[in-house]
Design a protein around this motif. Structure first.
Motif, PDB file in Angstrom:
ATOM      1  N   GLN A 196       0.887  -1.321  -0.043  1.00  0.00           N
ATOM      2  CA  GLN A 196      -0.083  -0.113   0.135  1.00  0.00           C
ATOM      3  C   GLN A 196       1.005   1.211  -0.001  1.00  0.00           C
ATOM      4  N   PHE A 197       2.031   1.374   0.721  1.00  0.00           N
ATOM      5  CA  PHE A 197       2.657   2.689   0.642  1.00  0.00           C
ATOM      6  C   PHE A 197       3.516   2.552  -0.395  1.00  0.00           C
ATOM      7  N   LEU A 198       4.060   1.412  -0.986  1.00  0.00           N
ATOM      8  CA  LEU A 198       4.718   1.449  -2.419  1.00  0.00           C
ATOM      9  C   LEU A 198       3.982   1.959  -3.595  1.00  0.00           C
ATOM     10  N   ASN A 199       2.520   1.670  -3.618  1.00  0.00           N
ATOM     11  CA  ASN A 199       1.779   2.203  -4.467  1.00  0.00           C
ATOM     12  C   ASN A 199       1.273   3.900  -4.254  1.00  0.00           C
ATOM     13  N   ARG A 200       1.576   4.115  -2.902  1.00  0.00           N
ATOM     14  CA  ARG A 200       1.464   5.578  -2.667  1.00  0.00           C
ATOM     15  C   ARG A 200       2.444   6.494  -3.104  1.00  0.00           C
ATOM     16  N   TYR A 201       3.837   5.733  -3.146  1.00  0.00           N
ATOM     17  CA  TYR A 201       5.147   6.333  -3.695  1.00  0.00           C
ATOM     18  C   TYR A 201       4.976   6.515  -5.178  1.00  0.00           C
ATOM     19  N   PHE A 202       4.813   5.264  -5.620  1.00  0.00           N
ATOM     20  CA  PHE A 202       5.445   5.072  -6.923  1.00  0.00           C
ATOM     21  C   PHE A 202       4.169   4.620  -8.031  1.00  0.00           C
ATOM     22  N   GLY A 203       4.335   4.919  -9.038  1.00  0.00           N
ATOM     23  CA  GLY A 203       3.403   4.749 -10.206  1.00  0.00           C
ATOM     24  C   GLY A 203       3.643   3.222 -10.696  1.00  0.00           C
ATOM     25  N   ALA A 204       2.733   2.485 -11.402  1.00  0.00           N
ATOM     26  CA  ALA A 204       2.944   1.218 -11.927  1.00  0.00           C
ATOM     27  C   ALA A 204       4.278   1.175 -12.787  1.00  0.00           C
ATOM     28  N   GLU A 205       4.552   2.137 -13.631  1.00  0.00           N
ATOM     29  CA  GLU A 205       5.670   2.130 -14.501  1.00  0.00           C
ATOM     30  C   GLU A 205       7.019   1.992 -13.810  1.00  0.00           C
ATOM     31  N   VAL A 206       7.227   2.783 -12.521  1.00  0.00           N
ATOM     32  CA  VAL A 206       8.343   2.644 -11.792  1.00  0.00           C
ATOM     33  C   VAL A 206       8.454   1.342 -11.228  1.00  0.00           C
ATOM     34  N   GLN A 207       7.349   0.836 -10.613  1.00  0.00           N
ATOM     35  CA  GLN A 207       7.352  -0.460  -9.958  1.00  0.00           C
ATOM     36  C   GLN A 207       7.723  -1.607 -10.947  1.00  0.00           C
ATOM     37  N   LEU A 208       7.384  -1.578 -12.268  1.00  0.00           N
ATOM     38  CA  LEU A 208       7.791  -2.494 -13.148  1.00  0.00           C
ATOM     39  C   LEU A 208       9.278  -2.266 -13.731  1.00  0.00           C
ATOM     40  N   ASN A 209       9.571  -1.457 -13.665  1.00  0.00           N
ATOM     41  CA  ASN A 209      10.878  -0.878 -14.498  1.00  0.00           C
ATOM     42  C   ASN A 209      12.059  -0.612 -13.705  1.00  0.00           C
ATOM     43  N   ASN A 210      11.845  -0.211 -12.523  1.00  0.00           N
ATOM     44  CA  ASN A 210      13.029   0.130 -11.406  1.00  0.00           C
ATOM     45  C   ASN A 210      12.933  -0.593 -10.148  1.00  0.00           C
ATOM     46  N   PRO A 211      13.283  -2.032 -10.413  1.00  0.00           N
ATOM     47  CA  PRO A 211      13.083  -2.964  -9.290  1.00  0.00           C
ATOM     48  C   PRO A 211      13.902  -2.413  -7.975  1.00  0.00           C
ATOM     49  N   ASP A 212      15.118  -1.859  -8.410  1.00  0.00           N
ATOM     50  CA  ASP A 212      16.106  -1.648  -7.435  1.00  0.00           C
ATOM     51  C   ASP A 212      15.661  -0.616  -6.463  1.00  0.00           C
ATOM     52  N   LEU A 213      15.173   0.626  -7.134  1.00  0.00           N
ATOM     53  CA  LEU A 213      14.450   1.799  -6.179  1.00  0.00           C
ATOM     54  C   LEU A 213      13.475   1.328  -5.336  1.00  0.00           C
ATOM     55  N   VAL A 214      12.479   0.353  -6.072  1.00  0.00           N
ATOM     56  CA  VAL A 214      11.239  -0.268  -5.116  1.00  0.00           C
ATOM     57  C   VAL A 214      11.789  -0.997  -4.184  1.00  0.00           C
ATOM     58  N   ALA A 215      12.750  -1.882  -4.425  1.00  0.00           N
ATOM     59  CA  ALA A 215      13.373  -2.969  -3.417  1.00  0.00           C
ATOM     60  C   ALA A 215      13.891  -1.896  -2.043  1.00  0.00           C
ATOM     61  N   LEU A 216      14.568  -0.861  -2.469  1.00  0.00           N
ATOM     62  CA  LEU A 216      15.171  -0.165  -1.442  1.00  0.00           C
ATOM     63  C   LEU A 216      14.187   0.457  -0.501  1.00  0.00           C
ATOM     64  N   PHE A 217      13.030   0.885  -0.950  1.00  0.00           N
ATOM     65  CA  PHE A 217      12.034   1.630  -0.132  1.00  0.00           C
ATOM     66  C   PHE A 217      11.258   0.409   0.569  1.00  0.00           C
ATOM     67  N   ARG A 218      11.257  -0.669  -0.020  1.00  0.00           N
ATOM     68  CA  ARG A 218      10.385  -1.812   0.552  1.00  0.00           C
ATOM     69  C   ARG A 218      11.238  -2.124   1.995  1.00  0.00           C
ATOM     70  N   ARG A 219      12.599  -1.929   1.930  1.00  0.00           N
ATOM     71  CA  ARG A 219      13.417  -2.107   3.084  1.00  0.00           C
ATOM     72  C   ARG A 219      13.229  -1.080   4.033  1.00  0.00           C
ATOM     73  N   GLU A 220      13.075   0.107   3.641  1.00  0.00           N
ATOM     74  CA  GLU A 220      12.897   1.222   4.463  1.00  0.00           C
ATOM     75  C   GLU A 220      11.698   1.016   5.059  1.00  0.00           C
ATOM     76  N   ILE A 221      10.628   0.775   4.524  1.00  0.00           N
ATOM     77  CA  ILE A 221       9.309   0.493   5.194  1.00  0.00           C
ATOM     78  C   ILE A 221       9.235  -0.362   6.266  1.00  0.00           C
ATOM     79  N   GLU A 222       9.892  -1.697   6.085  1.00  0.00           N
ATOM     80  CA  GLU A 222       9.956  -2.745   6.890  1.00  0.00           C
ATOM     81  C   GLU A 222      10.588  -2.418   8.014  1.00  0.00           C
ATOM     82  N   ASN A 223      11.865  -1.423   7.912  1.00  0.00           N
ATOM     83  CA  ASN A 223      12.351  -0.990   9.235  1.00  0.00           C
ATOM     84  C   ASN A 223      11.871  -0.081  10.170  1.00  0.00           C
ATOM     85  N   ILE A 224      10.801   0.440   9.824  1.00  0.00           N
ATOM     86  CA  ILE A 224       9.711   1.120  10.687  1.00  0.00           C
ATOM     87  C   ILE A 224       9.150   0.410  11.833  1.00  0.00           C
ATOM     88  N   PRO A 225       9.458   0.713  13.123  1.00  0.00           N
ATOM     89  CA  PRO A 225       8.780   0.410  13.976  1.00  0.00           C
ATOM     90  C   PRO A 225       7.119   0.220  13.991  1.00  0.00           C
TER      91      PRO A 225
END
Length: 339
Positions: A196-225
């Motif tokens: 849900q948060f990745l959808n808030r930050y990034f459009g479908a095109e970025v989520q498809l074509n920039n997996p490194d950026l998406v993976a970076l922010f996935r890790r950032e979200i998962e590290n929040i208490p």
């Protein structure tokens, strides 16, 4: 309806040019300190020129100053202009890097109290005038702050991206209800929450074509208490709505960045429609989501510079006696409405 950002040609004659000093050689400060407020402490990260024009930057939910603005404020083209500004980045309570997990019984600031914390920043640092830069939650907070400010010279301008004025519709509210329930009852940040948060930050095109950026922010979200994320999200969901009359009453210049794949594209057009159309400028970014500061930082510096110049915010004035001594404006001559 606000106006598109346009670029003006420079006349070939003696002129007075107001522009920003471009340099990377001036010593800039970088300082962090916790600031106590009546509703909890906030982290303030200060960067730029101590004598520069003040800018207050506020992040979105699930982010902080580093993850929301790091890509833009560290982009080389912006670095050449940063010398003109003194930037105060606010991290909401419990959202800074390595934040300690909050007790579930801790009374987190309400949305209105988060707005009031900006007053504390302004008072503590003796800020008499500033330009605000807000993404998502940060933009909504800054718009609320500008609406309630009685000093018309205090908020000289607002740069807003991926923000909302109205409360969420029933469908979005349902999604976020599932998010808050997952955080509260599961005490974990699971895949549904992250998505849900990745959808808030990034459009479908970025989520498809920039997996490194998406993976970076996935890790950032998962590290929040989990309680920290839950509490700021809950405060955001309980906010009051900015009515058309409220938006019309915001007495400042506004620059709206609208990504065509943003989760809140319609909301940004709503803001644009109801704010003072003589003082509101919008810029569309094709194929871009909501977190433009990280997704496309290279597209932001020049529009921000031109908008600030057009509204006489924070720039220096220089006399150029003839075209032979004018600055190079070749990059400014092509009109660009959609990026």
């Amino acid at each position: 309806m606000g106006r598109n950002l346009q670029m003006e040609n420079t006349p070939d004659e003696e002129i007075t040019v107001t522009d920003f000093v471009k340099t990377t050689k001036v010593e800039q400060i970088l300082n962090q300190e916790y600031l106590a407020t009546d509703s909890g402490q906030i982290l303030i990260t200060t960067m730029g020129n101590p004598n520069g024009f003040p800018m207050i930057a506020y992040h979105d939910i699930g982010l902080n100053h580093r993850t929301c603005f790091g890509g833009f404020f560290n982009y080389p083209e912006w670095k050449t202009l940063e010398h003109n500004f003194l930037i105060y980045c606010i991290d909401a309570p419990g959202q800074e890097d390595n934040a300690v997990a909050m007790d579930w019984n801790y009374e987190y600031p309400s949305f209105q109290q988060l707005v009031e914390q900006i007053d504390r920043v302004v008072d503590f640092y003796g800020i008499s005038s500033f330009v605000g830069f807000g993404v998502g939650l940060g933009g909504t907070l800054l718009m609320n702050y500008a609406k309630r400010s009685k000093d018309t010279s205090l908020v000289r301008g607002l740069i807003i991206a991926n923000s909302t004025a109205r409360k969420l519709g029933w469908l979005d509210a349902g999604y976020y209800k599932l998010v808050t329930n997952s955080l509260y009852w599961g005490n974990i940040i699971g895949d549904y929450v992250v998505k849900q948060f990745l959808n808030r930050y990034f459009g479908a095109e970025v989520q498809l074509n920039n997996p490194d950026l998406v993976a970076l922010f996935r890790r950032e979200i998962e590290n929040i208490p989990p309680p920290n994320l839950y509490k700021i999200l809950y405060a955001y969901l309980q906010r009051d709505e900015l009515t058309p009359e409220d938006l019309q009453s915001i007495n400042t210049e506004m620059l709206l960045f609208i990504g065509t794949e943003s989760f809140y594209e319609d909301e940004m057009f709503y803001i644009n429609e109801h704010c003072d159309n003589t003082r509101t400028t919008y810029l569309l970014f094709r194929g871009t989501g909501g977190l433009i500061t990280e997704e496309s930082p290279e597209k932001l510096t020049e529009p921000i510079r031109l908008w600030l110049l057009g509204n006489n915010i924070g720039a220096k004035t220089t006399i150029y006696p003839s075209s032979s001594s004018e600055p190079d404006t070749s990059e400014e001559e092509e009109e660009e409405k959609v990026i």
